[in-house]
Design a protein around this motif. Structure first.
Motif, short mmCIF file in Angstrom:
data_model
loop_
_atom_site.label_atom_id
_atom_site.label_comp_id
_atom_site.label_asym_id
_atom_site.label_seq_id
_atom_site.Cartn_x
_atom_site.Cartn_y
_atom_site.Cartn_z
N TRP A 105 -3.25 -11.13 -5.04
CA TRP A 105 -2.62 -10.62 -3.82
C TRP A 105 -3.56 -9.79 -2.97
N PRO A 107 -6.85 -10.04 -1.56
CA PRO A 107 -7.54 -10.47 -0.33
C PRO A 107 -6.62 -10.50 0.90
N ALA A 108 -5.41 -11.02 0.76
CA ALA A 108 -4.47 -11.05 1.90
C ALA A 108 -4.06 -9.63 2.29
N PHE A 109 -3.85 -8.76 1.33
CA PHE A 109 -3.48 -7.38 1.58
C PHE A 109 -4.59 -6.67 2.36
N ARG A 110 -5.82 -6.87 1.93
CA ARG A 110 -6.97 -6.24 2.60
C ARG A 110 -7.08 -6.74 4.05
N ARG A 111 -6.90 -8.04 4.26
CA ARG A 111 -6.94 -8.59 5.63
C ARG A 111 -5.81 -8.03 6.48
N GLU A 112 -4.61 -7.96 5.90
CA GLU A 112 -3.45 -7.43 6.64
C GLU A 112 -3.71 -6.02 7.14
N ASN A 115 -9.17 -4.61 6.56
CA ASN A 115 -10.19 -4.07 5.64
C ASN A 115 -10.11 -2.55 5.57
N ALA A 128 1.81 -7.57 -2.70
CA ALA A 128 0.89 -6.44 -2.86
C ALA A 128 1.62 -5.22 -3.41
#
Length: 135
Positions: A105, A107-112, A115, A128
């Motif tokens: 979960w 990479p998508a959380f970081r993009r959302e 960063n 997340a």
């Protein structure tokens, strides 16, 4: 993948927030205290839960979960560089600090969250938050 399980009331309707800490810029991580600062305004409230993540190393950074706490006190616009200082006495310092990079979960959380460049941000219900809560 890590298998830690934070001791959180999973049935509560508490609002959860993520805040990023860069120890290379701001200094070391909070030790034995529950607090976080943000240079952005947010509608965080008493009783909300704040999760503090730090990024260390060169690119790609290693992201680790440092702590989470229940907000008990909020100071707003206390210094030119900080819009919010949040403090609490109930929470958990993670030791060892779980590395988040390996979770599906994350990479998508970081993009959302850009960063983590967007400052203190609300965590929407979903994978997340379930991952952070250890479900």
């Amino acid at each position: 993948a890590s298998t830690y399980r934070p001791d959180i009331n999973k049935g509560s309707r508490v609002v959860h927030w993520i805040v990023y800490h860069n120890p290379e810029v701001v200094g070391g991580s909070p030790k034995n205290r529950f607090f976080a600062v943000s240079d952005r305004r947010a509608s965080v409230a008493i009783g909300d839960t704040v999760w503090l993540v730090e990024g260390v190393g060169s690119r790609p950074r290693t992201y680790r979960l440092v702590l989470r706490f229940v907000v008990e006190h909020i100071d707003r616009r206390v210094r030119p560089q900080w819009q919010l200082i949040m403090r609490g006495s109930t929470g958990r310092h993670f030791a060892p600090r779980p590395v988040l990079n390996g979770f599906a979960w994350f990479p998508a959380f970081r993009r959302e969250h850009g960063n983590f460049a967007f400052g203190l941000r609300r965590i929407r219900p979903g994978p997340a938050l379930r991952g952070l809560m250890g479900q």
